[in-house]
Write a protein that holds these residues in place. Structure first.
Motif, PDB file in Angstrom:
ATOM      1  N   HIS A  93       0.824  -1.207   0.000  1.00 55.38           N
ATOM      2  CA  HIS A  93       0.000   0.000   0.000  1.00 55.38           C
ATOM      3  C   HIS A  93       0.863   1.263   0.000  1.00 55.38           C
ATOM      4  O   HIS A  93       0.574   2.223  -0.720  1.00 55.38           O
ATOM      5  CB  HIS A  93      -0.948   0.006   1.204  1.00 55.38           C
ATOM      6  CG  HIS A  93      -2.125  -0.902   1.022  1.00 55.38           C
ATOM      7  ND1 HIS A  93      -2.080  -2.217   1.392  1.00 55.38           N
ATOM      8  CD2 HIS A  93      -3.348  -0.686   0.497  1.00 55.38           C
ATOM      9  CE1 HIS A  93      -3.252  -2.770   1.110  1.00 55.38           C
ATOM     10  NE2 HIS A  93      -4.034  -1.871   0.564  1.00 55.38           N
ATOM     11  N   ALA A  97       1.123   4.024  -3.089  1.00 54.89           N
ATOM     12  CA  ALA A  97       0.937   5.458  -2.864  1.00 54.89           C
ATOM     13  C   ALA A  97       2.182   6.236  -3.293  1.00 54.89           C
ATOM     14  O   ALA A  97       2.066   7.319  -3.882  1.00 54.89           O
ATOM     15  CB  ALA A  97       0.625   5.729  -1.402  1.00 54.89           C
ATOM     16  N   VAL A 101       0.496   8.267  -6.349  1.00 55.82           N
ATOM     17  CA  VAL A 101      -0.164   9.439  -5.774  1.00 55.82           C
ATOM     18  C   VAL A 101       0.850  10.572  -5.625  1.00 55.82           C
ATOM     19  O   VAL A 101       1.956  10.362  -5.143  1.00 55.82           O
ATOM     20  CB  VAL A 101      -0.790   9.089  -4.397  1.00 55.82           C
ATOM     21  CG1 VAL A 101      -1.464  10.291  -3.793  1.00 55.82           C
ATOM     22  CG2 VAL A 101      -1.759   7.926  -4.522  1.00 55.82           C
TER      23      VAL A 101
END
Length: 166
Positions: A93, A97, A101
């Motif tokens: 995760h 990210a 992101v």
């Protein structure tokens, strides 16, 4: 020198380096196997001998006849599986990210994650021990899983980041 002689010399040097590296890896493994087959007196003798006078499998019989050996393997399996699950869950995760992101301070955060993997584990051991006592986690699977996961998450984060970026 001709091109052919240069290539031959390069190959010889390359194979010599590979042979040395192979010996560097295999000699300790060979020593491990030979030592496991020596009687205790030969293991403790000085100077050490490569080839034992007598060969014994008593050490293996001692270990395998221990009734607790199954429990030891189960403990290792539980800690290993828990560490893998926690590390992959969090590391993937965070890696996703980091790769996909955009947010302010991302590079600073990633550098901080990488920097934590450079801290020697032995340097934080007293603090971890005190913390485990205060949280009543001493002598539990959970503290081992948390410590091993914290140690491995930075590496998994960087690996998963590279995976998600490609």
């Amino acid at each position: 020198m001709g091109l052919r002689k240069t290539k031959l010399l390069t190959d010889l040097v390359c194979y010599a380096v590979l042979l040395l590296m192979g010996a560097f890896v295999l000699v300790p493994l060979l020593w491990f196997v030979v030592t496991s087959l020596k009687p205790t007196a030969d293991i403790l003798s000085f100077p050490p001998r490569w080839i034992p006078k007598t060969v014994t499998s008593r050490h293996y019989a001692t270990i395998l006849s221990n009734p607790s050996i199954g429990r030891y393997y189960l403990n290792s399996f539980i800690v290993c599986l828990g560490t893998i699950l926690v590390t992959l869950l969090l590391g993937s995760h965070i890696g996703y990210a980091a790769a996909r992101v955009r947010f302010r301070g991302k590079n600073v955060l990633l550098f901080g994650i990488l920097a934590t993997s450079m801290v020697p584990a032995i340097s934080i051991l007293p603090a971890l021990y005190i913390m485990s006592l205060r949280l009543s986690l001493h002598d539990t699977y959970l503290i081992l899983i948390l410590v091993y996961s914290a140690q491995n998450i930075p590496t998994v984060t960087w690996i998963m980041r590279g995976f998600f970026e490609s």
